[in-house]
Motif scaffolding. Structure first.
Motif, PDB file in Angstrom:
ATOM      1  N   LYS A  33       0.829  -1.207   0.000  1.00  0.00           N
ATOM      2  CA  LYS A  33       0.000   0.000   0.000  1.00  0.00           C
ATOM      3  C   LYS A  33       0.863   1.255   0.000  1.00  0.00           C
ATOM      4  N   ILE A  34       0.338   2.340  -0.561  1.00  0.00           N
ATOM      5  CA  ILE A  34       0.990   3.641  -0.417  1.00  0.00           C
ATOM      6  C   ILE A  34       0.532   4.218   0.915  1.00  0.00           C
ATOM      7  N   VAL A  35       1.486   4.440   1.829  1.00  0.00           N
ATOM      8  CA  VAL A  35       1.139   4.913   3.168  1.00  0.00           C
ATOM      9  C   VAL A  35       1.357   6.416   3.322  1.00  0.00           C
ATOM     10  N   GLU A  36       2.131   7.008   2.404  1.00  0.00           N
ATOM     11  CA  GLU A  36       2.307   8.464   2.426  1.00  0.00           C
ATOM     12  C   GLU A  36       2.717   8.926   1.038  1.00  0.00           C
ATOM     13  N   ILE A  37       2.186  10.077   0.625  1.00  0.00           N
ATOM     14  CA  ILE A  37       2.540  10.637  -0.669  1.00  0.00           C
ATOM     15  C   ILE A  37       2.517  12.154  -0.571  1.00  0.00           C
TER      16      ILE A  37
ATOM     17  N   GLU B  60       7.825  17.990   1.091  1.00  0.00           N
ATOM     18  CA  GLU B  60       6.922  17.601   2.173  1.00  0.00           C
ATOM     19  C   GLU B  60       7.364  16.303   2.836  1.00  0.00           C
ATOM     20  N   ILE B  61       7.798  15.338   2.036  1.00  0.00           N
ATOM     21  CA  ILE B  61       8.201  14.040   2.592  1.00  0.00           C
ATOM     22  C   ILE B  61       9.489  14.167   3.402  1.00  0.00           C
ATOM     23  N   PHE B  62      10.420  14.981   2.941  1.00  0.00           N
ATOM     24  CA  PHE B  62      11.703  15.081   3.635  1.00  0.00           C
ATOM     25  C   PHE B  62      11.656  16.031   4.829  1.00  0.00           C
ATOM     26  N   TYR B  63      10.858  17.100   4.727  1.00  0.00           N
ATOM     27  CA  TYR B  63      10.872  18.115   5.785  1.00  0.00           C
ATOM     28  C   TYR B  63       9.627  18.104   6.675  1.00  0.00           C
ATOM     29  N   ASP B  64       8.584  17.404   6.257  1.00  0.00           N
ATOM     30  CA  ASP B  64       7.385  17.334   7.079  1.00  0.00           C
ATOM     31  C   ASP B  64       6.721  15.960   6.963  1.00  0.00           C
ATOM     32  N   PRO B  65       7.474  14.870   7.195  1.00  0.00           N
ATOM     33  CA  PRO B  65       6.898  13.520   7.080  1.00  0.00           C
ATOM     34  C   PRO B  65       5.871  13.300   8.186  1.00  0.00           C
ATOM     35  N   ARG B  66       4.818  12.514   7.880  1.00  0.00           N
ATOM     36  CA  ARG B  66       3.753  12.315   8.860  1.00  0.00           C
ATOM     37  C   ARG B  66       3.520  10.855   9.225  1.00  0.00           C
ATOM     38  N   HIS B  67       4.027   9.918   8.448  1.00  0.00           N
ATOM     39  CA  HIS B  67       3.793   8.507   8.762  1.00  0.00           C
ATOM     40  C   HIS B  67       4.992   7.941   9.538  1.00  0.00           C
ATOM     41  N   PRO B  68       4.748   7.163  10.592  1.00  0.00           N
ATOM     42  CA  PRO B  68       5.867   6.586  11.368  1.00  0.00           C
ATOM     43  C   PRO B  68       6.828   5.754  10.519  1.00  0.00           C
ATOM     44  N   TYR B  69       6.335   5.126   9.458  1.00  0.00           N
ATOM     45  CA  TYR B  69       7.230   4.359   8.587  1.00  0.00           C
ATOM     46  C   TYR B  69       8.187   5.286   7.850  1.00  0.00           C
ATOM     47  N   THR B  70       7.677   6.426   7.389  1.00  0.00           N
ATOM     48  CA  THR B  70       8.536   7.420   6.726  1.00  0.00           C
ATOM     49  C   THR B  70       9.560   7.953   7.714  1.00  0.00           C
ATOM     50  N   TRP B  71       9.151   8.176   8.965  1.00  0.00           N
ATOM     51  CA  TRP B  71      10.107   8.619   9.983  1.00  0.00           C
ATOM     52  C   TRP B  71      11.237   7.605  10.121  1.00  0.00           C
TER      53      TRP B  71
ATOM     54  N   PHE C   9      -5.344  10.384   5.286  1.00  0.00           N
ATOM     55  CA  PHE C   9      -5.684  11.693   5.834  1.00  0.00           C
ATOM     56  C   PHE C   9      -4.951  12.774   5.040  1.00  0.00           C
ATOM     57  N   ALA C  10      -5.637  13.866   4.736  1.00  0.00           N
ATOM     58  CA  ALA C  10      -5.020  14.972   4.004  1.00  0.00           C
ATOM     59  C   ALA C  10      -4.252  15.868   4.967  1.00  0.00           C
ATOM     60  N   VAL C  11      -2.984  16.098   4.655  1.00  0.00           N
ATOM     61  CA  VAL C  11      -2.169  17.053   5.410  1.00  0.00           C
ATOM     62  C   VAL C  11      -2.233  18.404   4.712  1.00  0.00           C
ATOM     63  N   THR C  12      -2.013  18.378   3.379  1.00  0.00           N
ATOM     64  CA  THR C  12      -2.207  19.542   2.502  1.00  0.00           C
ATOM     65  C   THR C  12      -2.897  19.036   1.236  1.00  0.00           C
ATOM     66  N   ASP C  13      -3.067  19.915   0.270  1.00  0.00           N
ATOM     67  CA  ASP C  13      -3.683  19.508  -1.006  1.00  0.00           C
ATOM     68  C   ASP C  13      -2.825  18.503  -1.765  1.00  0.00           C
ATOM     69  N   THR C  14      -1.528  18.446  -1.449  1.00  0.00           N
ATOM     70  CA  THR C  14      -0.617  17.549  -2.162  1.00  0.00           C
ATOM     71  C   THR C  14      -0.019  16.467  -1.272  1.00  0.00           C
ATOM     72  N   HIS C  15      -0.325  16.499   0.015  1.00  0.00           N
ATOM     73  CA  HIS C  15       0.341  15.623   0.984  1.00  0.00           C
ATOM     74  C   HIS C  15      -0.708  14.817   1.748  1.00  0.00           C
ATOM     75  N   TYR C  16      -0.584  13.470   1.699  1.00  0.00           N
ATOM     76  CA  TYR C  16      -1.522  12.573   2.356  1.00  0.00           C
ATOM     77  C   TYR C  16      -0.751  11.477   3.077  1.00  0.00           C
ATOM     78  N   ALA C  17      -1.289  10.998   4.186  1.00  0.00           N
ATOM     79  CA  ALA C  17      -0.651   9.903   4.919  1.00  0.00           C
ATOM     80  C   ALA C  17      -1.725   9.019   5.557  1.00  0.00           C
ATOM     81  N   ALA C  18      -1.486   7.707   5.513  1.00  0.00           N
ATOM     82  CA  ALA C  18      -2.430   6.735   6.080  1.00  0.00           C
ATOM     83  C   ALA C  18      -1.957   6.333   7.468  1.00  0.00           C
ATOM     84  N   THR C  19      -2.261   7.162   8.468  1.00  0.00           N
ATOM     85  CA  THR C  19      -1.900   6.863   9.847  1.00  0.00           C
ATOM     86  C   THR C  19      -2.960   7.434  10.782  1.00  0.00           C
TER      87      THR C  19
ATOM     88  N   PRO D 232      -8.105  13.560  14.265  1.00  0.00           N
ATOM     89  CA  PRO D 232      -8.235  14.617  15.280  1.00  0.00           C
ATOM     90  C   PRO D 232      -8.332  14.090  16.708  1.00  0.00           C
ATOM     91  N   ARG D 233      -8.790  12.841  16.881  1.00  0.00           N
ATOM     92  CA  ARG D 233      -8.949  12.269  18.221  1.00  0.00           C
ATOM     93  C   ARG D 233      -7.653  11.669  18.765  1.00  0.00           C
TER      94      ARG D 233
END
Length: 338
Positions: A233-237, A242-253, A307-317, A322-323
């Motif tokens: 699966k694609i877990v972040e795009i 965005e991926i290098f300076y603002d990663p959001r998925h623990p796998y990307t970290w 989940f949408a982070v920005t219009d171009t950045h999404y991550a499945a985590t 929000p909760r």
């Protein structure tokens, strides 16, 4: 800018004596004209299978279970082999991982490049063919193309063989170039040269490129956008920035923390704990949960949506829900887990 390639909810499985292997799971991704999209992840995450699905080069044991592949406005999902033979090369072409297995050892390199040109231009004259071969060899940085064209692959270094394979892939002026880990078998210096060459060719010809790799250092050098894959699966795009300076998925970290450049001064290299799941026996919930130090209870029950982070950045985590509790990313990010 319109999308040249659109993959929508694509799922591909291999049917083996040990069961169904879900190699690609519900992947949706697009590619614009002139863009470089990098697909990153550990070995076995489905990167190469995704590329071969686009080219329809899957073995008989594999099947596209669902989804759609649209190239330049045309749905090719149901195309048969005869139709795909006409599309391969003219619409898209592929650079494989090991150049030695892509070149015939008993035929001069120039003749192999010429064969690729003639396959798509059968009425081309001898003088025009020779000129085209010289042009392609020059384009990929092979010096003295007329002399080197008479030599065999065994006379070429690894980097020169990969340049030759690139010339063959570009022989038909494809709209999309699929590069499946083209620098893996090369040393670091030659890797950098090939990556720079890929980027130069992409800028000169405007060819859209899908660049498959497990090397995030290579990604930083060539990519406009990055898709991170895990367990099919694609877990972040997002954009490369965005991926290098603002990663959001623990796998990307985890992937970024393992970069040697970020472990300078340390005694050990960061690693991801555990192993990727077996794709014929996927766990319930998020496939990354058992390796995720930030996993929530819901990760073991439900697969997270994008989940949408920005219009171009999404991550499945679920951390982006929000909760979810606020998590300070160990690398990059804004520090609020969202």
């Amino acid at each position: 800018m319109s999308n040249l390639l659109e993959i929508e909810h694509l799922s591909v499985s291999f049917f083996t004596p040990w069961g169904e292997v879900e190699a690609v799971r519900d992947v949706t991704v697009s590619l614009k004209k002139g863009e470089v999209l990098a697909i990153v992840g550990e070995s076995g995450c489905g990167k190469s299978v995704l590329c071969k699905s686009i080219m329809k080069l899957l073995p008989r044991t594999a099947k596209i279970k669902s989804g759609r592949i649209t190239v330049d406005g045309r749905d090719i999902t149901g195309c048969g082999e005869r139709e795909m033979c006409r599309l391969r090369g003219s619409l898209f072409s592929m650079i494989f991982q090991d150049p030695m297995t892509s070149l015939t050892p008993t035929i001069p390199v120039g003749a192999q490049i010429g064969e690729a040109v003639r396959a798509h231009h059968p009425r081309i004259g001898k003088a025009e063919l020779s000129a085209r071969v010289t042009e392609l060899m020059t384009l990929v940085g092979i010096r003295d193309p007329q002399e080197r064209g008479r030599q065999y692959p065994c006379h070429f270094s690894g980097g020169m063989r990969q340049r030759s394979v690139m010339a063959i892939a570009l022989a038909s002026d494809p709209a999309i170039l699929l590069a499946d880990e083209p620098t893996t078998a090369l040393d670091v210096t030659i890797q950098a040269q090939i990556l720079d060459l890929l980027r130069d060719i992409q800028k000169k010809l405007g060819t859209a490129t899908i660049f498959v790799t497990h090397d995030l250092g290579a990604v930083a050098r060539v990519a406009d956008r990055v898709a991170v894959m895990y367990a099919g699966k694609i877990v972040e795009i997002g954009t490369a920035e965005e991926i290098f300076y603002d990663p959001r998925h623990p796998y990307t970290w985890g992937l970024l923390k393992a970069l040697p450049a970020l472990t300078e001064g340390r005694d050990t290299l960061e690693t991801l704990p555990g192993m990727p799941p077996v794709l014929c026996d996927l766990p319930k919930g998020d496939a990354f949960a058992c390796r995720n130090p930030y996993a929530l209870d819901i990760d073991y029950e439900e697969e997270p949506p994008m989940f949408a982070v920005t219009d171009t950045h999404y991550a499945a985590t679920w951390l982006l829900d929000p909760r979810a509790p606020r998590i300070t990313p160990p690398i990059g990010g804004r520090g609020d887990g969202r």
